[in-house]
Scaffold this motif. Structure first.
Motif, mmCIF file in Angstrom:
data_model
loop_
_atom_site.group_PDB
_atom_site.id
_atom_site.type_symbol
_atom_site.label_atom_id
_atom_site.label_comp_id
_atom_site.label_asym_id
_atom_site.label_seq_id
_atom_site.Cartn_x
_atom_site.Cartn_y
_atom_site.Cartn_z
ATOM 1 N N ALA A 188 0.836 -1.205 0.000
ATOM 2 C CA ALA A 188 0.000 0.000 0.000
ATOM 3 C C ALA A 188 0.870 1.255 0.000
ATOM 4 C CB ALA A 188 -0.936 -0.004 1.208
ATOM 5 N N LEU A 189 1.983 1.213 0.735
ATOM 6 C CA LEU A 189 2.868 2.375 0.828
ATOM 7 C C LEU A 189 3.732 2.554 -0.422
ATOM 8 C CD1 LEU A 189 3.900 1.932 4.557
ATOM 9 C CD2 LEU A 189 2.549 3.831 3.615
ATOM 10 N N ASN A 190 4.117 1.433 -1.051
ATOM 11 C CA ASN A 190 4.928 1.508 -2.269
ATOM 12 C C ASN A 190 4.524 0.366 -3.205
ATOM 13 O OD1 ASN A 190 6.767 1.698 -4.314
ATOM 14 N ND2 ASN A 190 8.574 1.729 -3.006
ATOM 15 N N PRO A 191 3.520 0.604 -4.036
ATOM 16 C CA PRO A 191 3.046 -0.455 -4.933
ATOM 17 C C PRO A 191 4.017 -0.800 -6.060
ATOM 18 C CG PRO A 191 1.798 1.573 -5.266
ATOM 19 C CD PRO A 191 2.717 1.810 -4.111
ATOM 20 N N ASN A 192 5.137 -0.116 -6.137
ATOM 21 C CA ASN A 192 6.127 -0.393 -7.188
ATOM 22 C C ASN A 192 7.340 -1.159 -6.679
ATOM 23 O OD1 ASN A 192 4.664 0.926 -9.274
ATOM 24 N ND2 ASN A 192 5.256 2.871 -8.342
ATOM 25 N N PHE A 193 7.280 -1.661 -5.471
ATOM 26 C CA PHE A 193 8.402 -2.409 -4.889
ATOM 27 C C PHE A 193 8.150 -3.900 -5.109
ATOM 28 C CE2 PHE A 193 10.750 -4.078 -1.075
ATOM 29 C CZ PHE A 193 12.023 -3.719 -1.504
ATOM 30 N N ALA A 194 8.808 -4.452 -6.114
ATOM 31 C CA ALA A 194 8.559 -5.829 -6.561
ATOM 32 C C ALA A 194 8.779 -6.869 -5.471
ATOM 33 C CB ALA A 194 9.447 -6.135 -7.764
ATOM 34 N N GLN A 195 9.732 -6.646 -4.603
ATOM 35 C CA GLN A 195 10.068 -7.651 -3.588
ATOM 36 C C GLN A 195 8.898 -7.950 -2.654
ATOM 37 O OE1 GLN A 195 13.787 -5.340 -2.952
ATOM 38 N NE2 GLN A 195 14.596 -7.345 -2.408
ATOM 39 N N SER A 196 8.053 -6.968 -2.394
ATOM 40 C CA SER A 196 6.893 -7.212 -1.521
ATOM 41 C C SER A 196 5.941 -8.216 -2.161
ATOM 42 C CB SER A 196 6.153 -5.905 -1.235
ATOM 43 O OG SER A 196 6.949 -5.029 -0.489
ATOM 44 N N TYR A 197 5.689 -8.071 -3.460
ATOM 45 C CA TYR A 197 4.811 -9.008 -4.163
ATOM 46 C C TYR A 197 5.438 -10.403 -4.192
ATOM 47 C CZ TYR A 197 2.423 -4.815 -5.814
ATOM 48 O OH TYR A 197 1.740 -3.626 -5.887
ATOM 49 N N ASN A 198 6.729 -10.459 -4.434
ATOM 50 C CA ASN A 198 7.437 -11.734 -4.494
ATOM 51 C C ASN A 198 7.335 -12.480 -3.167
ATOM 52 O OD1 ASN A 198 9.396 -13.672 -5.660
ATOM 53 N ND2 ASN A 198 10.730 -12.826 -4.081
ATOM 54 N N LEU A 199 7.601 -11.783 -2.071
ATOM 55 C CA LEU A 199 7.554 -12.435 -0.755
ATOM 56 C C LEU A 199 6.127 -12.837 -0.398
ATOM 57 C CD1 LEU A 199 9.003 -13.482 1.710
ATOM 58 C CD2 LEU A 199 8.964 -11.159 2.670
ATOM 59 N N TYR A 200 5.151 -12.008 -0.729
ATOM 60 C CA TYR A 200 3.760 -12.347 -0.458
ATOM 61 C C TYR A 200 3.394 -13.636 -1.204
ATOM 62 C CZ TYR A 200 -1.047 -11.221 0.929
ATOM 63 O OH TYR A 200 -2.291 -11.223 1.511
ATOM 64 N N ALA A 201 3.781 -13.713 -2.464
ATOM 65 C CA ALA A 201 3.506 -14.920 -3.253
ATOM 66 C C ALA A 201 4.198 -16.133 -2.643
ATOM 67 C CB ALA A 201 3.963 -14.711 -4.695
ATOM 68 N N ALA A 234 -1.040 -15.736 -5.625
ATOM 69 C CA ALA A 234 0.419 -15.875 -5.693
ATOM 70 C C ALA A 234 0.891 -15.711 -7.143
ATOM 71 C CB ALA A 234 0.860 -17.222 -5.133
ATOM 72 N N ALA A 235 0.199 -16.345 -8.069
ATOM 73 C CA ALA A 235 0.573 -16.231 -9.485
ATOM 74 C C ALA A 235 0.423 -14.785 -9.967
ATOM 75 C CB ALA A 235 -0.284 -17.168 -10.333
ATOM 76 N N GLU A 236 -0.647 -14.138 -9.552
ATOM 77 C CA GLU A 236 -0.871 -12.732 -9.923
ATOM 78 C C GLU A 236 0.250 -11.848 -9.366
ATOM 79 O OE1 GLU A 236 -3.880 -9.309 -8.371
ATOM 80 O OE2 GLU A 236 -4.810 -11.229 -8.908
ATOM 81 N N TYR A 237 0.636 -12.095 -8.127
ATOM 82 C CA TYR A 237 1.690 -11.291 -7.508
ATOM 83 C C TYR A 237 3.052 -11.561 -8.138
ATOM 84 C CZ TYR A 237 -1.062 -9.072 -3.816
ATOM 85 O OH TYR A 237 -1.939 -8.277 -3.118
ATOM 86 N N MET A 238 3.295 -12.791 -8.575
ATOM 87 C CA MET A 238 4.561 -13.082 -9.251
ATOM 88 C C MET A 238 4.604 -12.363 -10.607
ATOM 89 S SD MET A 238 6.466 -14.576 -7.199
ATOM 90 C CE MET A 238 7.783 -14.637 -8.379
ATOM 91 N N LYS A 239 3.480 -12.325 -11.288
ATOM 92 C CA LYS A 239 3.419 -11.586 -12.555
ATOM 93 C C LYS A 239 3.662 -10.099 -12.311
ATOM 94 C CE LYS A 239 0.264 -14.741 -14.881
ATOM 95 N NZ LYS A 239 -1.126 -14.946 -15.328
ATOM 96 N N LYS A 240 3.093 -9.586 -11.238
ATOM 97 C CA LYS A 240 3.275 -8.167 -10.901
ATOM 98 C C LYS A 240 4.752 -7.892 -10.598
ATOM 99 C CE LYS A 240 1.743 -4.071 -9.460
ATOM 100 N NZ LYS A 240 1.175 -3.070 -10.319
ATOM 101 N N ALA A 241 5.379 -8.766 -9.806
ATOM 102 C CA ALA A 241 6.804 -8.594 -9.480
ATOM 103 C C ALA A 241 7.642 -8.625 -10.756
ATOM 104 C CB ALA A 241 7.258 -9.675 -8.500
ATOM 105 N N ALA A 242 7.341 -9.569 -11.646
ATOM 106 C CA ALA A 242 8.094 -9.685 -12.905
ATOM 107 C C ALA A 242 7.897 -8.451 -13.781
ATOM 108 C CB ALA A 242 7.677 -10.946 -13.653
#
Length: 169
Positions: A125-138, A151-159
């Motif tokens: 929420a604070l930084n939606p452009n930080f890929a590592q947060s999506y990766n770890l959540y997935a 998880a798949a959606e978040y990995m696509k977002k991180a990529a």
């Protein structure tokens, strides 16, 4: 043409901030013990420095002192609730507590997984452009075998955010 003297601005910083920056640089170059010493000195001068607490939290995690790492990261969050990196690093430390020396994890209990997800939701929420947060959540979702579609959606977002990072591919 770049004219050094005209385009560089100089300002002074507090000694605590200087020690924190030096400690962070030492951490990033792998000089963990020297980083710890500088960051401890920074915190003696300003115990509420979010920057120094985050960096020392990472140092303590690398030293496998997870209790102290969490303490520093929680203090950083208390000092600066809007610091996405503090939330992310807390989730990261929690994720590493259960890992073997080879980087494997067999599972996270529900409570720990929720604490990690909560920290990661705040980081996102604070930084939606930080890929590592999506990766770890997935990663948490995959380890728990929960909400694999997310998880798949978040990995696509991180990529998409970090297309050069092969881990996300």
């Amino acid at each position: 043409p770049f004219i050094f003297d005209e385009q560089i601005k100089i300002s002074s910083i507090a000694e605590a901030e200087a020690k924190a920056v030096l400690g962070d640089l030492l951490l990033r170059t792998g000089r963990i013990d020297a980083a710890a010493a500088q960051l401890e000195e920074a915190l003696k001068l300003d115990e509420n420095s979010a920057f120094a607490n985050i960096a020392l939290g990472v140092v303590r995690m690398r030293q496998k002192n997870f209790a102290d790492a969490k303490k520093h990261l929680e203090k950083a969050i208390k000092s600066d609730e809007k610091n996405y990196l503090a939330h992310y690093q807390l989730a990261y430390v929690l994720s590493r507590e259960e890992m073997s020396e080879f980087g494997f994890v067999s599972g996270y209990d529900f409570q720990k997984a929720e604490k990690m997800r909560e920290a990661l939701r705040k980081a996102i929420a604070l930084n939606p452009n930080f890929a590592q947060s999506y990766n770890l959540y997935a990663f948490v979702n995959i380890v728990r075998n929960e909400d694999i579609e997310q998880a798949a959606e978040y990995m696509k977002k991180a990529a998409a955010l970090a297309p050069g990072n092969q881990w996300y591919q």
